[in-house]
Design a protein around this motif. Structure first.
Motif, PDB file in Angstrom:
ATOM      1  N   GLY A 102       0.823  -1.208   0.000  1.00  0.00           N
ATOM      2  CA  GLY A 102       0.000   0.000   0.000  1.00  0.00           C
ATOM      3  C   GLY A 102       0.854   1.254   0.000  1.00  0.00           C
ATOM      4  O   GLY A 102       0.555   2.237  -0.698  1.00  0.00           O
ATOM      5  N   MET A 103       1.930   1.226   0.785  1.00  0.00           N
ATOM      6  CA  MET A 103       2.854   2.373   0.812  1.00  0.00           C
ATOM      7  C   MET A 103       3.439   2.602  -0.581  1.00  0.00           C
ATOM      8  O   MET A 103       3.521   3.746  -1.066  1.00  0.00           O
ATOM      9  CB  MET A 103       4.009   2.109   1.793  1.00  0.00           C
ATOM     10  N   MET A 104       3.867   1.500  -1.202  1.00  0.00           N
ATOM     11  CA  MET A 104       4.490   1.624  -2.532  1.00  0.00           C
ATOM     12  C   MET A 104       3.520   2.220  -3.546  1.00  0.00           C
ATOM     13  O   MET A 104       3.901   3.078  -4.340  1.00  0.00           O
ATOM     14  CB  MET A 104       4.902   0.236  -3.050  1.00  0.00           C
ATOM     15  N   MET A 105       2.282   1.769  -3.524  1.00  0.00           N
ATOM     16  CA  MET A 105       1.345   2.235  -4.550  1.00  0.00           C
ATOM     17  C   MET A 105       0.971   3.696  -4.338  1.00  0.00           C
ATOM     18  O   MET A 105       0.813   4.451  -5.290  1.00  0.00           O
ATOM     19  CB  MET A 105       0.102   1.345  -4.593  1.00  0.00           C
ATOM     20  N   ARG A 106       0.844   4.103  -3.066  1.00  0.00           N
ATOM     21  CA  ARG A 106       0.530   5.523  -2.827  1.00  0.00           C
ATOM     22  C   ARG A 106       1.723   6.390  -3.241  1.00  0.00           C
ATOM     23  O   ARG A 106       1.561   7.455  -3.849  1.00  0.00           O
ATOM     24  CB  ARG A 106       0.167   5.767  -1.359  1.00  0.00           C
ATOM     25  N   ALA A 107       2.941   5.913  -2.947  1.00  0.00           N
ATOM     26  CA  ALA A 107       4.134   6.668  -3.328  1.00  0.00           C
ATOM     27  C   ALA A 107       4.298   6.682  -4.850  1.00  0.00           C
ATOM     28  O   ALA A 107       4.680   7.704  -5.436  1.00  0.00           O
ATOM     29  CB  ALA A 107       5.364   6.050  -2.664  1.00  0.00           C
ATOM     30  N   GLN A 108       4.005   5.560  -5.489  1.00  0.00           N
ATOM     31  CA  GLN A 108       4.120   5.481  -6.946  1.00  0.00           C
ATOM     32  C   GLN A 108       3.180   6.486  -7.613  1.00  0.00           C
ATOM     33  O   GLN A 108       3.561   7.198  -8.544  1.00  0.00           O
ATOM     34  CB  GLN A 108       3.769   4.052  -7.408  1.00  0.00           C
ATOM     35  N   ALA A 109       1.950   6.552  -7.112  1.00  0.00           N
ATOM     36  CA  ALA A 109       0.976   7.489  -7.688  1.00  0.00           C
ATOM     37  C   ALA A 109       1.477   8.925  -7.532  1.00  0.00           C
ATOM     38  O   ALA A 109       1.373   9.740  -8.458  1.00  0.00           O
ATOM     39  CB  ALA A 109      -0.381   7.307  -7.013  1.00  0.00           C
ATOM     40  N   LEU A 110       2.024   9.232  -6.363  1.00  0.00           N
ATOM     41  CA  LEU A 110       2.540  10.590  -6.141  1.00  0.00           C
ATOM     42  C   LEU A 110       3.670  10.900  -7.112  1.00  0.00           C
ATOM     43  O   LEU A 110       3.661  11.938  -7.786  1.00  0.00           O
ATOM     44  CB  LEU A 110       3.041  10.739  -4.697  1.00  0.00           C
ATOM     45  N   LEU A 111       4.655  10.001  -7.182  1.00  0.00           N
ATOM     46  CA  LEU A 111       5.857  10.317  -7.965  1.00  0.00           C
ATOM     47  C   LEU A 111       5.607  10.244  -9.476  1.00  0.00           C
ATOM     48  O   LEU A 111       6.310  10.894 -10.243  1.00  0.00           O
ATOM     49  CB  LEU A 111       7.009   9.395  -7.558  1.00  0.00           C
ATOM     50  N   GLN A 112       4.618   9.457  -9.894  1.00  0.00           N
ATOM     51  CA  GLN A 112       4.261   9.465 -11.326  1.00  0.00           C
ATOM     52  C   GLN A 112       3.660  10.803 -11.725  1.00  0.00           C
ATOM     53  O   GLN A 112       3.937  11.333 -12.789  1.00  0.00           O
ATOM     54  CB  GLN A 112       3.242   8.360 -11.612  1.00  0.00           C
ATOM     55  N   SER A 113       2.826  11.363 -10.827  1.00  0.00           N
ATOM     56  CA  SER A 113       2.178  12.629 -11.184  1.00  0.00           C
ATOM     57  C   SER A 113       3.074  13.816 -10.847  1.00  0.00           C
ATOM     58  O   SER A 113       2.936  14.880 -11.426  1.00  0.00           O
ATOM     59  CB  SER A 113       0.838  12.769 -10.464  1.00  0.00           C
ATOM     60  N   LYS A 114       3.994  13.599  -9.898  1.00  0.00           N
ATOM     61  CA  LYS A 114       4.837  14.709  -9.457  1.00  0.00           C
ATOM     62  C   LYS A 114       6.249  14.178  -9.179  1.00  0.00           C
ATOM     63  O   LYS A 114       6.605  13.922  -8.014  1.00  0.00           O
ATOM     64  CB  LYS A 114       4.222  15.289  -8.175  1.00  0.00           C
ATOM     65  N   PRO A 115       7.058  14.013 -10.217  1.00  0.00           N
ATOM     66  CA  PRO A 115       8.384  13.391 -10.039  1.00  0.00           C
ATOM     67  C   PRO A 115       9.288  14.158  -9.075  1.00  0.00           C
ATOM     68  O   PRO A 115      10.187  13.569  -8.474  1.00  0.00           O
ATOM     69  CB  PRO A 115       8.973  13.402 -11.454  1.00  0.00           C
ATOM     70  N   ASP A 116       9.061  15.464  -8.933  1.00  0.00           N
ATOM     71  CA  ASP A 116       9.908  16.260  -8.041  1.00  0.00           C
ATOM     72  C   ASP A 116       9.212  16.552  -6.715  1.00  0.00           C
ATOM     73  O   ASP A 116       9.520  17.573  -6.071  1.00  0.00           O
ATOM     74  CB  ASP A 116      10.302  17.577  -8.717  1.00  0.00           C
ATOM     75  N   ALA A 117       8.316  15.705  -6.303  1.00  0.00           N
ATOM     76  CA  ALA A 117       7.633  15.919  -5.017  1.00  0.00           C
ATOM     77  C   ALA A 117       8.668  16.140  -3.918  1.00  0.00           C
ATOM     78  O   ALA A 117       9.695  15.454  -3.877  1.00  0.00           O
ATOM     79  CB  ALA A 117       6.766  14.706  -4.691  1.00  0.00           C
ATOM     80  N   SER A 118       8.398  17.097  -3.056  1.00  0.00           N
ATOM     81  CA  SER A 118       9.352  17.413  -1.988  1.00  0.00           C
ATOM     82  C   SER A 118       9.281  16.346  -0.893  1.00  0.00           C
ATOM     83  O   SER A 118       8.328  15.557  -0.825  1.00  0.00           O
ATOM     84  CB  SER A 118       9.015  18.778  -1.388  1.00  0.00           C
ATOM     85  N   ASP A 119      10.292  16.374  -0.015  1.00  0.00           N
ATOM     86  CA  ASP A 119      10.285  15.442   1.121  1.00  0.00           C
ATOM     87  C   ASP A 119       9.008  15.630   1.938  1.00  0.00           C
ATOM     88  O   ASP A 119       8.397  14.662   2.395  1.00  0.00           O
ATOM     89  CB  ASP A 119      11.500  15.689   2.020  1.00  0.00           C
ATOM     90  N   ALA A 120       8.607  16.888   2.117  1.00  0.00           N
ATOM     91  CA  ALA A 120       7.407  17.167   2.919  1.00  0.00           C
ATOM     92  C   ALA A 120       6.159  16.614   2.234  1.00  0.00           C
ATOM     93  O   ALA A 120       5.263  16.068   2.898  1.00  0.00           O
ATOM     94  CB  ALA A 120       7.271  18.671   3.138  1.00  0.00           C
ATOM     95  N   GLU A 121       6.099  16.734   0.900  1.00  0.00           N
ATOM     96  CA  GLU A 121       4.931  16.192   0.177  1.00  0.00           C
ATOM     97  C   GLU A 121       4.878  14.672   0.287  1.00  0.00           C
ATOM     98  O   GLU A 121       3.800  14.086   0.426  1.00  0.00           O
ATOM     99  CB  GLU A 121       4.995  16.611  -1.297  1.00  0.00           C
ATOM    100  N   ILE A 122       6.033  14.043   0.220  1.00  0.00           N
ATOM    101  CA  ILE A 122       6.068  12.578   0.364  1.00  0.00           C
ATOM    102  C   ILE A 122       5.530  12.200   1.738  1.00  0.00           C
ATOM    103  O   ILE A 122       4.682  11.315   1.881  1.00  0.00           O
ATOM    104  CB  ILE A 122       7.512  12.051   0.161  1.00  0.00           C
ATOM    105  N   GLN A 123       6.010  12.897   2.757  1.00  0.00           N
ATOM    106  CA  GLN A 123       5.596  12.578   4.128  1.00  0.00           C
ATOM    107  C   GLN A 123       4.085  12.778   4.310  1.00  0.00           C
ATOM    108  O   GLN A 123       3.392  11.921   4.853  1.00  0.00           O
ATOM    109  CB  GLN A 123       6.365  13.444   5.117  1.00  0.00           C
ATOM    110  N   THR A 124       3.584  13.901   3.815  1.00  0.00           N
ATOM    111  CA  THR A 124       2.151  14.192   3.958  1.00  0.00           C
ATOM    112  C   THR A 124       1.309  13.157   3.217  1.00  0.00           C
ATOM    113  O   THR A 124       0.296  12.677   3.721  1.00  0.00           O
ATOM    114  CB  THR A 124       1.849  15.597   3.397  1.00  0.00           C
ATOM    115  N   THR A 125       1.751  12.814   2.009  1.00  0.00           N
ATOM    116  CA  THR A 125       0.987  11.847   1.201  1.00  0.00           C
ATOM    117  C   THR A 125       0.901  10.498   1.901  1.00  0.00           C
ATOM    118  O   THR A 125      -0.148   9.847   1.908  1.00  0.00           O
ATOM    119  CB  THR A 125       1.649  11.684  -0.190  1.00  0.00           C
ATOM    120  N   LEU A 126       1.999  10.077   2.505  1.00  0.00           N
ATOM    121  CA  LEU A 126       2.020   8.748   3.128  1.00  0.00           C
ATOM    122  C   LEU A 126       1.358   8.712   4.503  1.00  0.00           C
ATOM    123  O   LEU A 126       1.220   7.641   5.088  1.00  0.00           O
ATOM    124  CB  LEU A 126       3.463   8.233   3.219  1.00  0.00           C
ATOM    125  N   GLU A 127       0.917   9.874   4.988  1.00  0.00           N
ATOM    126  CA  GLU A 127       0.230   9.875   6.287  1.00  0.00           C
ATOM    127  C   GLU A 127      -1.059   9.057   6.247  1.00  0.00           C
ATOM    128  O   GLU A 127      -1.549   8.591   7.269  1.00  0.00           O
ATOM    129  CB  GLU A 127      -0.072  11.317   6.734  1.00  0.00           C
TER     130      GLU A 127
END
Ligand code: FES
Ligand code: FES
Length: 155
Positions: A102-127
């Motif tokens: 589940g973590m991988m798929m949520r992260a994959q969706a984020l990085l596919q749509s936003k390859p330069d997502a910031s560390d903070a965006e990654i953290q917020t998304t995975l909350e």
């Protein structure tokens, strides 16, 4: 119903109200997505539909005909892991591993749509996704590594 999962079309004989998670695990033998709460509260069942992360425990298959469903099995293979899988291996991010697909798929969706997502965006998304083993820091490191590996793979 016909469902497109990881690039292949599958004919499924199930009640249209059945949650996608049950069809993936019980009919298609795709067992990466996990049942945690069944209530949209843990993220263990997260998969991608048309590039967006969704809770498969809450999504009936009647909404999914003609949509592109992707699970961890679609990110790569044991012999040829995709960048997200490779990053999780390199960072040894899993403890019990239950939350990891589940973590991988949520992260994959984020990085596919936003390859330069910031560390903070990654953290917020995975909350949205819980890890009862408490390996959050290693998971975050893995996703940051995946951000770099995905860029290299896209070159
Ligand atoms: Fe779907 Fe917990 S099993 S959110
Ligand atoms: Fe065990 Fe996250 S690694 S729940």
């Amino acid at each position: 119903m016909k469902l497109n999962v990881n690039g292949s079309t599958h004919e499924v004989d199930a009640d249209p109200a059945t949650p996608l998670l049950y069809v993936l695990r019980n009919d298609l033998e795709l067992n990466a997505a996990k049942f945690g709460c069944g209530l949209g509260q843990c993220g263990a069942c997260t998969v991608m539909v048309d590039g967006k992360a969704i809770f498969s425990c809450l999504t009936p298959i009647l909404l999914l005909e003609g949509r592109e469903i992707k699970t961890v099995e679609g990110l790569g293979t044991i012999d040829s892991p995709g960048p997200m899988q490779q990053a999780f291996i390199e960072e040894q991010a899993a403890q019990c591993g239950y939350c990891i697909p589940g973590m991988m798929m949520r992260a994959q969706a984020l990085l596919q749509s936003k390859p330069d997502a910031s560390d903070a965006e990654i953290q917020t998304t995975l909350e949205t996704n819980l890890c009862r083993c408490g390996t959050h820091m290693r998971i975050l490191k893995a996703v940051k590594r995946a951000r770099e590996l995905m860029k290299t793979a896209a070159m």
